[in-house]
Every structure is written in structure tokens, then in C-alpha cells.
Design a protein around this motif. Structure first.
Motif, PDB file in Angstrom:
ATOM      1  N   LYS A 175       0.827  -1.214   0.000  1.00  0.00           N
ATOM      2  CA  LYS A 175       0.000   0.000   0.000  1.00  0.00           C
ATOM      3  C   LYS A 175       0.860   1.263   0.000  1.00  0.00           C
ATOM      4  N   LEU A 176       1.901   1.283   0.830  1.00  0.00           N
ATOM      5  CA  LEU A 176       2.783   2.447   0.873  1.00  0.00           C
ATOM      6  C   LEU A 176       3.520   2.637  -0.450  1.00  0.00           C
ATOM      7  N   ALA A 177       4.019   1.550  -1.008  1.00  0.00           N
ATOM      8  CA  ALA A 177       4.739   1.630  -2.283  1.00  0.00           C
ATOM      9  C   ALA A 177       3.814   2.125  -3.388  1.00  0.00           C
ATOM     10  N   ASP A 178       2.610   1.590  -3.447  1.00  0.00           N
ATOM     11  CA  ASP A 178       1.644   2.046  -4.465  1.00  0.00           C
ATOM     12  C   ASP A 178       1.333   3.522  -4.291  1.00  0.00           C
ATOM     13  N   LEU A 179       1.153   3.945  -3.046  1.00  0.00           N
ATOM     14  CA  LEU A 179       0.841   5.344  -2.760  1.00  0.00           C
ATOM     15  C   LEU A 179       1.938   6.267  -3.261  1.00  0.00           C
ATOM     16  N   TYR A 180       3.177   5.985  -2.893  1.00  0.00           N
ATOM     17  CA  TYR A 180       4.266   6.896  -3.259  1.00  0.00           C
ATOM     18  C   TYR A 180       4.695   6.750  -4.713  1.00  0.00           C
ATOM     19  N   ARG A 181       4.579   5.568  -5.290  1.00  0.00           N
ATOM     20  CA  ARG A 181       4.887   5.418  -6.723  1.00  0.00           C
ATOM     21  C   ARG A 181       3.904   6.196  -7.583  1.00  0.00           C
ATOM     22  N   SER A 182       2.654   6.286  -7.137  1.00  0.00           N
ATOM     23  CA  SER A 182       1.623   6.950  -7.936  1.00  0.00           C
ATOM     24  C   SER A 182       1.578   8.458  -7.709  1.00  0.00           C
ATOM     25  N   SER A 183       2.374   8.966  -6.786  1.00  0.00           N
ATOM     26  CA  SER A 183       2.395  10.402  -6.519  1.00  0.00           C
ATOM     27  C   SER A 183       3.066  11.150  -7.669  1.00  0.00           C
ATOM     28  N   PRO A 184       2.368  12.124  -8.258  1.00  0.00           N
ATOM     29  CA  PRO A 184       2.993  12.906  -9.335  1.00  0.00           C
ATOM     30  C   PRO A 184       4.268  13.625  -8.874  1.00  0.00           C
ATOM     31  N   ALA A 185       4.290  14.067  -7.646  1.00  0.00           N
ATOM     32  CA  ALA A 185       5.446  14.812  -7.154  1.00  0.00           C
ATOM     33  C   ALA A 185       6.587  13.906  -6.707  1.00  0.00           C
ATOM     34  N   LEU A 186       6.264  12.773  -6.081  1.00  0.00           N
ATOM     35  CA  LEU A 186       7.290  11.948  -5.449  1.00  0.00           C
ATOM     36  C   LEU A 186       7.593  10.646  -6.168  1.00  0.00           C
ATOM     37  N   GLY A 187       6.726  10.217  -7.060  1.00  0.00           N
ATOM     38  CA  GLY A 187       6.836   8.898  -7.682  1.00  0.00           C
ATOM     39  C   GLY A 187       8.156   8.608  -8.349  1.00  0.00           C
ATOM     40  N   ARG A 188       8.726   9.564  -9.039  1.00  0.00           N
ATOM     41  CA  ARG A 188       9.977   9.289  -9.764  1.00  0.00           C
ATOM     42  C   ARG A 188      11.171   9.127  -8.831  1.00  0.00           C
ATOM     43  N   TYR A 189      11.044   9.575  -7.583  1.00  0.00           N
ATOM     44  CA  TYR A 189      12.142   9.470  -6.625  1.00  0.00           C
ATOM     45  C   TYR A 189      11.957   8.316  -5.635  1.00  0.00           C
ATOM     46  N   PHE A 190      10.753   7.740  -5.602  1.00  0.00           N
ATOM     47  CA  PHE A 190      10.469   6.681  -4.628  1.00  0.00           C
ATOM     48  C   PHE A 190      11.238   5.417  -4.985  1.00  0.00           C
ATOM     49  N   SER A 191      11.854   4.792  -3.970  1.00  0.00           N
ATOM     50  CA  SER A 191      12.595   3.561  -4.182  1.00  0.00           C
ATOM     51  C   SER A 191      11.927   2.374  -3.493  1.00  0.00           C
ATOM     52  N   LYS A 192      11.654   2.497  -2.172  1.00  0.00           N
ATOM     53  CA  LYS A 192      11.057   1.355  -1.477  1.00  0.00           C
ATOM     54  C   LYS A 192      10.458   1.778  -0.140  1.00  0.00           C
ATOM     55  N   ALA A 193       9.611   0.908   0.367  1.00  0.00           N
ATOM     56  CA  ALA A 193       9.034   1.033   1.703  1.00  0.00           C
ATOM     57  C   ALA A 193       9.384  -0.232   2.463  1.00  0.00           C
ATOM     58  N   GLU A 194       9.730  -0.085   3.725  1.00  0.00           N
ATOM     59  CA  GLU A 194      10.073  -1.232   4.558  1.00  0.00           C
ATOM     60  C   GLU A 194       9.402  -1.082   5.919  1.00  0.00           C
ATOM     61  N   ILE A 195       8.765  -2.135   6.382  1.00  0.00           N
ATOM     62  CA  ILE A 195       8.185  -2.154   7.718  1.00  0.00           C
ATOM     63  C   ILE A 195       9.288  -2.567   8.686  1.00  0.00           C
ATOM     64  N   GLN A 196       9.500  -1.758   9.704  1.00  0.00           N
ATOM     65  CA  GLN A 196      10.550  -2.024  10.685  1.00  0.00           C
ATOM     66  C   GLN A 196      10.025  -2.822  11.879  1.00  0.00           C
ATOM     67  N   ALA A 197       8.805  -2.476  12.337  1.00  0.00           N
ATOM     68  CA  ALA A 197       8.251  -3.129  13.529  1.00  0.00           C
ATOM     69  C   ALA A 197       6.778  -2.761  13.660  1.00  0.00           C
ATOM     70  N   PHE A 198       6.093  -3.532  14.469  1.00  0.00           N
ATOM     71  CA  PHE A 198       4.728  -3.215  14.871  1.00  0.00           C
ATOM     72  C   PHE A 198       4.733  -3.015  16.374  1.00  0.00           C
ATOM     73  N   ARG A 199       3.899  -2.069  16.825  1.00  0.00           N
ATOM     74  CA  ARG A 199       3.780  -1.795  18.253  1.00  0.00           C
ATOM     75  C   ARG A 199       2.314  -1.796  18.632  1.00  0.00           C
ATOM     76  N   ASN A 200       2.107  -1.977  19.931  1.00  0.00           N
ATOM     77  CA  ASN A 200       0.755  -1.971  20.449  1.00  0.00           C
ATOM     78  C   ASN A 200       0.189  -0.563  20.391  1.00  0.00           C
ATOM     79  N   GLY A 201      -1.049  -0.440  20.223  1.00  0.00           N
ATOM     80  CA  GLY A 201      -1.841   0.766  20.116  1.00  0.00           C
ATOM     81  C   GLY A 201      -3.124   0.176  19.619  1.00  0.00           C
ATOM     82  N   SER A 202      -3.556   0.455  18.456  1.00  0.00           N
ATOM     83  CA  SER A 202      -4.474  -0.431  17.747  1.00  0.00           C
ATOM     84  C   SER A 202      -3.508  -1.430  17.137  1.00  0.00           C
ATOM     85  N   VAL A 203      -2.849  -1.024  16.081  1.00  0.00           N
ATOM     86  CA  VAL A 203      -1.592  -1.612  15.641  1.00  0.00           C
ATOM     87  C   VAL A 203      -0.825  -0.427  15.081  1.00  0.00           C
ATOM     88  N   ILE A 204       0.359  -0.198  15.592  1.00  0.00           N
ATOM     89  CA  ILE A 204       1.195   0.908  15.142  1.00  0.00           C
ATOM     90  C   ILE A 204       2.342   0.313  14.344  1.00  0.00           C
TER      91      ILE A 204
END
Length: 116
Positions: free
Chosen positions: A28-57
Motif C-alpha cells: 500500500k505504501l509503495a503504491d501510494l508513493y509510486r503513484s504520486s505525481p510529485a514523489l513517484g519518480r524518486y520513490f525507491s522502497k518502503a520497509e516495515i521495521q516493527a509493529f507496536r501496540n496501540g491499535s496496531v502501530i
């Protein structure tokens, strides 16, 4: 991710539940930033580092690649903290009313830094 319940399995990023959720969120993050007219050409990747308690953070890292000769200009305008945040915020506004539940980004949680 308020519509998700945090479970013990999410503490480990290598668990099946974490892997499935991370893959979905990364896509979802990759699709979002790849499709951005302003940021898409510079986007390389998205990586999930961790999940934390909250709802899910989710803690994640976005990587943008900038031409070296334009780094200062791009960092202060196109790839500024505000632009990256606003692209995500617009995505969230567009999702309002979506039956899958709301996603929220805490503005103070966005940290940006330049790597060479």
C-alpha cells in the motif's frame, strides 16, 4: 491501524502474522508513493521495521533516491518532510468513509534524514 487488534505474534516481525501484515502495508505504501505525481519518480522502497501496540502501530521506512546534483533543492522542496507527509495525509483523507476502518499518521512521528 485501528481496525486491527494487536496480538503477541506482531511483536516478532518474522512471525507469519507480522509478515502478512507487513507485506500488505508495504504494498500500500509503495503504491501510494509510486503513484504520486510529485514523489513517484524518486520513490525507491518502503520497509516495515516493527509493529507496536496501540491499535496496531507500524514503524516503517521510506527510501527516496535523489539525483546528487539536485539533492539540496529536492530535500527542501519536492522531498521535504511536509511533502512526504502531505501525500500520505491526502491518501488518508481520500480513504474517509472506507468501510475498512481509518488509518492515522501522527505528524510528530515522521522523521526524515539524508543518507549518502
Amino acid at each position: 491501524m485501528p481496525n486491527r487488534v494487536f496480538t503477541e505474534e506482531l511483536f516478532s516481525i518474522s512471525s507469519n502474522e507480522s509478515q502478512e501484515l507487513a507485506a500488505n502495508l508495504t504494498e500500500k505504501l509503495a503504491d501510494l508513493y509510486r503513484s504520486s505525481p510529485a514523489l513517484g519518480r524518486y520513490f525507491s522502497k518502503a520497509e516495515i521495521q516493527a509493529f507496536r501496540n496501540g491499535s496496531v502501530i507500524a514503524d516503517y521506512q521510506l527510501t527516496f533516491l535523489m539525483p546528487e546534483e539536485q539533492q539540496d533543492q529536492l530535500r527542501n522542496t519536492t522531498l521535504s518532510r511536509e511533502m512526504v507527509f502531505n501525500v500520505f495525509r491526502q491518501f488518508l483523507y481520500d480513504q474517509e468513509g472506507d468501510e475498512s476502518g481509518q488509518t492515522y499518521i501522527d505528524p510528530v512521528s515522521l522523521n526524515m534524514f539524508l543518507r549518502h
